[in-house]
Design a protein around this motif. Structure first.
Motif, PDB file in Angstrom:
ATOM      1  N   GLU A  31      63.447  60.547  62.523  1.00 32.45           N
ATOM      2  CA  GLU A  31      63.679  59.369  63.357  1.00 32.45           C
ATOM      3  C   GLU A  31      64.846  58.553  62.819  1.00 32.45           C
ATOM      4  OE1 GLU A  31      59.782  57.330  64.068  1.00 32.45           O
ATOM      5  OE2 GLU A  31      59.077  58.862  62.702  1.00 32.45           O
ATOM      6  N   ASP A  32      65.385  57.716  63.660  1.00 32.44           N
ATOM      7  CA  ASP A  32      66.477  56.820  63.271  1.00 32.44           C
ATOM      8  C   ASP A  32      66.273  55.446  63.906  1.00 32.44           C
ATOM      9  OD1 ASP A  32      68.826  55.774  62.269  1.00 32.44           O
ATOM     10  OD2 ASP A  32      70.088  56.628  63.864  1.00 32.44           O
ATOM     11  N   PRO A  33      65.606  54.522  63.192  1.00 29.10           N
ATOM     12  CA  PRO A  33      64.937  54.693  61.911  1.00 29.10           C
ATOM     13  C   PRO A  33      63.461  55.029  62.130  1.00 29.10           C
ATOM     14  CG  PRO A  33      64.958  52.392  62.481  1.00 29.10           C
ATOM     15  CD  PRO A  33      65.614  53.110  63.632  1.00 29.10           C
ATOM     16  N   VAL A  34      62.715  55.173  61.018  1.00 28.94           N
ATOM     17  CA  VAL A  34      61.261  55.310  61.102  1.00 28.94           C
ATOM     18  C   VAL A  34      60.697  53.924  61.390  1.00 28.94           C
ATOM     19  CG1 VAL A  34      59.157  55.898  59.865  1.00 28.94           C
ATOM     20  CG2 VAL A  34      61.214  57.276  59.539  1.00 28.94           C
ATOM     21  N   GLU A  35      60.228  53.720  62.620  1.00 31.02           N
ATOM     22  CA  GLU A  35      59.818  52.377  63.027  1.00 31.02           C
ATOM     23  C   GLU A  35      58.415  52.027  62.546  1.00 31.02           C
ATOM     24  OE1 GLU A  35      60.422  51.712  67.153  1.00 31.02           O
ATOM     25  OE2 GLU A  35      62.573  52.114  67.080  1.00 31.02           O
ATOM     26  N   LEU A  59      54.422  63.576  57.956  1.00 37.58           N
ATOM     27  CA  LEU A  59      55.660  63.521  57.190  1.00 37.58           C
ATOM     28  C   LEU A  59      56.764  62.965  58.088  1.00 37.58           C
ATOM     29  CD1 LEU A  59      57.522  64.100  54.813  1.00 37.58           C
ATOM     30  CD2 LEU A  59      57.678  66.487  55.605  1.00 37.58           C
ATOM     31  N   GLN A  60      57.287  61.793  57.737  1.00 43.52           N
ATOM     32  CA  GLN A  60      58.305  61.126  58.552  1.00 43.52           C
ATOM     33  C   GLN A  60      59.609  61.058  57.772  1.00 43.52           C
ATOM     34  OE1 GLN A  60      55.222  57.833  59.465  1.00 43.52           O
ATOM     35  NE2 GLN A  60      56.597  57.772  61.241  1.00 43.52           N
ATOM     36  N   ILE A  61      60.681  61.556  58.372  1.00 43.18           N
ATOM     37  CA  ILE A  61      61.982  61.652  57.717  1.00 43.18           C
ATOM     38  C   ILE A  61      62.950  60.698  58.410  1.00 43.18           C
ATOM     39  CG2 ILE A  61      63.872  63.195  57.094  1.00 43.18           C
ATOM     40  CD1 ILE A  61      61.870  65.516  57.388  1.00 43.18           C
ATOM     41  N   PRO A  62      63.563  59.766  57.680  1.00 43.64           N
ATOM     42  CA  PRO A  62      64.551  58.873  58.296  1.00 43.64           C
ATOM     43  C   PRO A  62      65.943  59.510  58.302  1.00 43.64           C
ATOM     44  CG  PRO A  62      64.111  58.160  56.046  1.00 43.64           C
ATOM     45  CD  PRO A  62      63.232  59.362  56.300  1.00 43.64           C
ATOM     46  N   VAL A  63      66.652  59.397  59.406  1.00 43.93           N
ATOM     47  CA  VAL A  63      68.034  59.875  59.485  1.00 43.93           C
ATOM     48  C   VAL A  63      68.914  58.995  58.600  1.00 43.93           C
ATOM     49  CG1 VAL A  63      70.032  60.015  61.019  1.00 43.93           C
ATOM     50  CG2 VAL A  63      67.835  60.924  61.756  1.00 43.93           C
ATOM     51  N   ASN A  64      69.822  59.630  57.877  1.00 46.55           N
ATOM     52  CA  ASN A  64      70.776  58.908  57.024  1.00 46.55           C
ATOM     53  C   ASN A  64      72.128  59.574  57.170  1.00 46.55           C
ATOM     54  OD1 ASN A  64      72.241  57.623  55.019  1.00 46.55           O
ATOM     55  ND2 ASN A  64      70.553  57.614  53.545  1.00 46.55           N
ATOM     56  N   ILE A 106      56.535  68.877  65.938  1.00 47.34           N
ATOM     57  CA  ILE A 106      57.730  68.160  65.492  1.00 47.34           C
ATOM     58  C   ILE A 106      58.046  67.051  66.487  1.00 47.34           C
ATOM     59  CG2 ILE A 106      60.183  68.372  64.920  1.00 47.34           C
ATOM     60  CD1 ILE A 106      59.681  71.394  64.534  1.00 47.34           C
ATOM     61  N   MET A 107      58.403  65.876  65.960  1.00 45.85           N
ATOM     62  CA  MET A 107      58.919  64.816  66.825  1.00 45.85           C
ATOM     63  C   MET A 107      60.349  64.513  66.414  1.00 45.85           C
ATOM     64  SD  MET A 107      57.706  60.864  67.475  1.00 45.85           S
ATOM     65  CE  MET A 107      58.999  59.982  66.620  1.00 45.85           C
ATOM     66  N   VAL A 108      61.274  64.597  67.359  1.00 43.97           N
ATOM     67  CA  VAL A 108      62.679  64.267  67.138  1.00 43.97           C
ATOM     68  C   VAL A 108      62.946  62.935  67.836  1.00 43.97           C
ATOM     69  CG1 VAL A 108      65.066  65.026  67.389  1.00 43.97           C
ATOM     70  CG2 VAL A 108      63.243  66.715  67.085  1.00 43.97           C
ATOM     71  N   GLY A 109      63.379  61.950  67.059  1.00 45.05           N
ATOM     72  CA  GLY A 109      63.541  60.602  67.604  1.00 45.05           C
ATOM     73  C   GLY A 109      64.395  60.550  68.851  1.00 45.05           C
ATOM     74  N   GLU A 110      65.498  61.305  68.856  1.00 50.05           N
ATOM     75  CA  GLU A 110      66.383  61.299  70.025  1.00 50.05           C
ATOM     76  C   GLU A 110      67.309  62.503  69.972  1.00 50.05           C
ATOM     77  OE1 GLU A 110      69.919  58.577  72.077  1.00 50.05           O
ATOM     78  OE2 GLU A 110      68.775  57.802  70.368  1.00 50.05           O
ATOM     79  N   ILE A 111      67.532  63.137  71.108  1.00 47.84           N
ATOM     80  CA  ILE A 111      68.538  64.204  71.227  1.00 47.84           C
ATOM     81  C   ILE A 111      69.840  63.550  71.670  1.00 47.84           C
ATOM     82  CG2 ILE A 111      69.234  66.250  72.514  1.00 47.84           C
ATOM     83  CD1 ILE A 111      66.392  67.170  72.548  1.00 47.84           C
ATOM     84  N   ARG A 112      70.812  63.537  70.755  1.00 44.91           N
ATOM     85  CA  ARG A 112      72.076  62.852  71.027  1.00 44.91           C
ATOM     86  C   ARG A 112      73.241  63.816  71.236  1.00 44.91           C
ATOM     87  NH1 ARG A 112      71.745  58.464  66.043  1.00 44.91           N
ATOM     88  NH2 ARG A 112      69.949  57.267  66.801  1.00 44.91           N
ATOM     89  N   ASP A 113      73.127  65.028  70.702  1.00 42.15           N
ATOM     90  CA  ASP A 113      74.283  65.930  70.739  1.00 42.15           C
ATOM     91  C   ASP A 113      73.834  67.356  71.054  1.00 42.15           C
ATOM     92  OD1 ASP A 113      73.493  67.177  68.157  1.00 42.15           O
ATOM     93  OD2 ASP A 113      74.029  65.211  67.344  1.00 42.15           O
TER      94      ASP A 113
END
Length: 563
Positions: A349-353, A360-365, A387-394
């Motif tokens: 996620e970006d960020p882990v809210e 297991l939660q991984i913050p994008v950096n 799996i949860m992906v916060g957002e598909i951007r690309d």
């Protein structure tokens, strides 16, 4: 008192009022005692009955909100403690509005404090409390002075953000920032907007999805120091004012931790700031057991449809909607509901809210090279089940997410699009193979949050002809419908709306729809195929609430559009 009032509410006697007041030490509890003893079921009628008994005229919430408080004469803290407020009404002079017309202590204090002539009016204690809460932020802003520099100390994790701490702070700028945060939490705002103006700064809160002006901070210098204080709290560069900056900080309030996500943006008058409130305690801690889909403000049929999607063993579920539409909350509720402890669930996620127990939660950096695509590749080597992906951007993230769904994983993610059909087109535009997408996709979920009528002040209404024409409706469409709208009261801060409900549009994939996606069929063909299996548009879901009298046509038009 009118005949109707007498029929609905027994005439109060001084003895009844004394009994109620004897049971409590405050005016608000005395009122509650009167209501609880069933002397009145209509609080507005009770105000009128008390006004007649005490021979004091009453005012309603609309009159109250149209007035200007004089906190220089009666300080805010004293007004909040005693259940009263002083109002200035131009040439009409000074008015003292109180909730307890029989308090000798309050009357003596007012006579000793107010030197000029004033008249007394009666209002419900809830209306006074709501009016004071709305005015509180303006009070804090007017108490600020210039000439001080922002303090370097931050609100640490262990520091409690409270009214007492704000009053005790010596620095006016720190008091101003802390009071803005405190008031935003108190009014359950989702965002704080600080916008620079030629003469200072305006403060707005986003409440129930709508920006509401709160106060004005006078002085350009004070506005700059306010932004600098927020930068210090967020560990940002206070000397840099020409480029955008993003950061975050955390405070302890209301018995839990609250994160503030900060965005600083340069403007022609200085710098603007937007703070997103992330109340971690809302989804974790003692209330974690409440995080179920059934606890979200959704229609039962929508909850059932989403439950059927998330129990699939593999595939991709896409959720779409604008910022602030509740996508993250919906996904977290879905993950919490399917988290049995027997499967490995990983999020990026970006960020882990919010923190989810057992996940297991991984913050994008991105500064360190951890993007959605790179993190998703690593997740696939970590033996995940879901799996949860916060957002598909690309394109890269989209390709990996689809491949993960095709190789036996359940992937939940978000994509920005206007509706469920635009999501498919957006992924195809990113370069995802149409056949792979049709095989991987399980369902698409579009969501919006729509404000509901205030239950305290809603009344029957009919939209005007112009609104109907703009909405694509006719007068005969409304025949027999219990349409209602809020007139505005203290309970809803005069807006007529209180609370929100999620409306949704969902697309559950079947063989016919998969074939259309694989063939890159036009949206009209997909929409027709979806309608055959009962898919309902966002507009139809919103109009259903309108027809039931739960919201207004203006709110429906604000959230959706007539096709």
């Amino acid at each position: 008192m009118s005949a109707t009032l007498v029929a609905e509410i027994p005439i109060l006697t001084a003895a009844q009022v004394r009994t109620a007041r004897h049971k409590s030490l405050t005016a608000d509890r005395a009122w509650l005692a009167l209501v609880q003893e069933e002397l009145a079921t209509d609080t507005a009628g009770l105000v009128r009955a008390l006004a007649e008994l005490s021979r004091i005229e009453s005012i309603d919430s609309v009159q109250l909100y149209a007035s200007t408080p004089d906190f220089d004469l009666l300080p805010y803290v004293e007004c909040a403690r005693r259940g009263c407020v002083a109002l200035r009404d131009g040439d009409a002079g000074l008015t003292l509005v109180l909730a307890d017309p029989f308090s000798e202590e309050l009357a003596a204090w007012a006579r000793a404090t107010i030197a000029e002539p004033y008249r007394v009016r009666l209002a419900h204690f809830e209306d006074i409390a709501s009016f004071l809460a709305q005015a509180e932020q303006a009070v804090r802003a007017t108490e600020q002075t210039v000439g001080d520099t922002p303090g370097a100390e931050e609100l640490a994790d262990g520091e409690v953000l409270s009214l007492e701490n704000i009053e005790a702070d010596a620095s006016p700028v720190i008091r101003l920032v802390s009071s803005v945060l405190y008031d935003a939490l108190k009014q359950q705002a989702s965002d704080i907007h600080l916008k620079s103006t030629p003469v200072g700064m305006s403060v707005k809160f986003r409440i129930d999805g709508v920006l509401i002006p709160v106060s004005e901070v006078s002085g350009v210098d004070t506005a700059q120091r306010l932004i600098s204080r927020i930068k210090v709290m967020s560990s940002l560069d206070i000397a840099e004012r020409r480029v955008p900056q993003d950061g975050r900080f955390r405070v302890r309030a209301r018995g839990g931790q609250v994160d503030f996500r900060v965005s600083i943006m340069p403007s022609i008058h200085g710098e603007d700031a937007v703070l997103r409130l992330l109340d971690r305690s809302a989804l974790t801690g003692d209330r974690a057991h409440l995080l179920q889909l059934s606890d979200l403000a959704m229609e039962p049929e929508a909850v059932n449809a989403l439950r059927k999607l998330i129990v699939q063993p593999y595939g991709m579920i896409l959720v779409t909607g604008p910022t602030g539409s509740g996508k993250t909350t919906t996904l977290y509720a879905a993950i919490h509901e399917i988290n049995s402890g027997q499967e490995n669930i990983i999020t990026i996620e970006d960020p882990v809210e919010y923190q989810l127990p057992g996940v297991l939660q991984i913050p994008v950096n991105e500064k360190k090279g951890l993007t959605f695509a790179r993190g998703l590749r690593s997740i696939l080597r970590h033996d995940p089940d879901k799996i949860m992906v916060g957002e598909i951007r690309d394109e890269e993230t989209a390709q990996i997410a689809v491949q993960a769904a095709l190789t036996g994983h359940l992937v939940l993610t978000t994509v920005h699009a206007n509706n469920v059909f635009d999501v498919v087109g957006r992924l195809l535009h990113m370069g995802v193979d149409a056949y792979s997408l049709s095989s991987a996709l399980v369902g698409v979920w579009a969501q919006r949050l729509l404000r509901l009528n205030c239950t305290e002040c809603s009344q029957p209404y009919s939209p005007d002809e112009e609104t109907l024409n703009l909405s694509g409706l006719k007068a005969e469409d409304l025949l027999g419908k219990p349409l209602r709208a809020g007139r505005g009261c203290g309970h809803c801060r005069g807006t007529g709306y209180k609370g929100r409900r999620a409306i949704s549009e969902f697309l559950v994939m079947n063989d016919a729809l998969r074939e259309l996606v694989a063939l890159k069929a036009p949206v009209t063909a997909m929409r027709a195929a979806a309608a055959q299996v009962g898919s309902r548009s966002l507009r139809a879901a919103a109009l259903q609430l309108f027809y039931r009298g739960e919201t207004t046509l203006a709110e429906v038009n604000r959230i959706t559009f007539a096709e």
